[in-house]
Design a protein around this motif. Structure first.
Motif, PDB file in Angstrom:
ATOM      1  N   LEU A  32      -4.464  -1.528   7.814  1.00 33.13           N
ATOM      2  CA  LEU A  32      -3.235  -1.844   7.114  1.00 33.13           C
ATOM      3  C   LEU A  32      -2.731  -3.205   7.576  1.00 33.13           C
ATOM      4  N   GLU A  37      -1.443  -2.519  -3.990  1.00 41.47           N
ATOM      5  CA  GLU A  37      -2.755  -2.953  -3.527  1.00 41.47           C
ATOM      6  C   GLU A  37      -3.698  -1.759  -3.408  1.00 41.47           C
ATOM      7  N   ALA A  38      -3.131  -0.599  -3.088  1.00 34.37           N
ATOM      8  CA  ALA A  38      -3.915   0.629  -2.996  1.00 34.37           C
ATOM      9  C   ALA A  38      -2.956   1.813  -2.957  1.00 34.37           C
ATOM     10  N   THR A  43       0.868  -1.167   0.000  1.00 36.58           N
ATOM     11  CA  THR A  43       0.000   0.000   0.000  1.00 36.58           C
ATOM     12  C   THR A  43       0.911   1.224   0.000  1.00 36.58           C
TER      13      THR A  43
END
Length: 242
Positions: free
Chosen positions: A105, A34-35, A3
């Motif tokens: 997270l 992932e983001a 992330t």
């Protein structure tokens, strides 16, 4: 999978080296994430979602390409891009977040924010922020002609530069009490923010619990990225093309 977090790029048509680094980051790194979280001040100043300049269109296109590939992208407004709104979100696929948002997270809860609201000693700025965040004022601004908007923005930018020159670094930094209050309010032991341009990782105890505050860096002389995965995190730099 990772992330990624970025903030304080201050993109503008007059800083092509920053834009080039951003584009490379989006196409070579963010595409595999992932983001992606953008925690404010992506732009030097976002004049409004009706900006159809080549520069504005090109930045929208980068986000659209990313979200079309299935990478979720989240955006927290900063003090330079508080006019990023629903139209930008619809055109890019970016999801707008509130001033403070709790995320997960890899099993650890964190609160993410731009960071300007943590600077409680900067009373003059917080008063300015309260004014420009008023919906009725933004409604009016979004409906005036673009050439008038540009004049207003140039005046605001000049005032900001002048104001910063007269402030101490201490005033423009976060206050520890506010940091702790926000983290306690959201029941998290991790905070991630930008705004201060002082990249660092701060560890401190609160009520016998270890807390962590990660500060993102700006992109004035290099790219700055927080890379977070299930094994931990690292603040990293990305050099500009020579």
């Amino acid at each position: 999978m990772t992330t990624l977090f970025i903030s304080d790029l201050h993109l503008s048509a007059t800083t092509p080296e920053i834009t080039q680094c951003f584009v490379q980051f989006m196409r070579e790194e963010a595409i595999h994430a992932e983001a992606l979280y953008v925690l404010g001040d992506l732009f030097e100043f976002w004049i409004g979602d009706d900006d159809c300049s080549d520069f504005a269109l090109s930045i929208r296109a980068e986000f659209k390409m990313l979200t079309d590939k299935g990478v979720p992208c989240f955006f927290t407004q900063g003090n330079r891009d508080f006019l990023v709104g629903k139209r930008f979100s619809k055109q890019t696929g970016v999801q707008l977040l509130g001033d403070e948002t709790v995320i997960d997270l890899y099993g650890r809860k964190a609160v993410v924010l731009h960071g300007d609201t943590l600077c409680t000693k900067d009373v003059k700025y917080l008063e300015y922020r309260a004014k420009v965040q008023q919906p009725w004022l933004q409604w009016i601004f979004n409906r005036i002609p673009m050439f008038i908007k540009k004049k207003i923005v140039r005046k605001v930018q000049s005032d900001i530069r002048t104001d910063k020159q007269s402030k101490s670094l201490d005033i423009m930094d976060v206050t520890q009490d506010e940091v702790e209050q926000v983290m306690l309010k959201h029941h998290v032991d991790l905070m991630i923010h930008g705004h201060t341009h002082r990249p660092n990782v701060h560890h401190f105890p609160v009520k016998e619990t270890d807390y962590t505050r990660i500060v993102l860096g700006d992109w004035y002389s290099q790219g700055s990225v927080l890379v977070y995965d299930k094994d931990g995190f690292e603040l990293q730099q990305r050099p500009f093309a020579s």
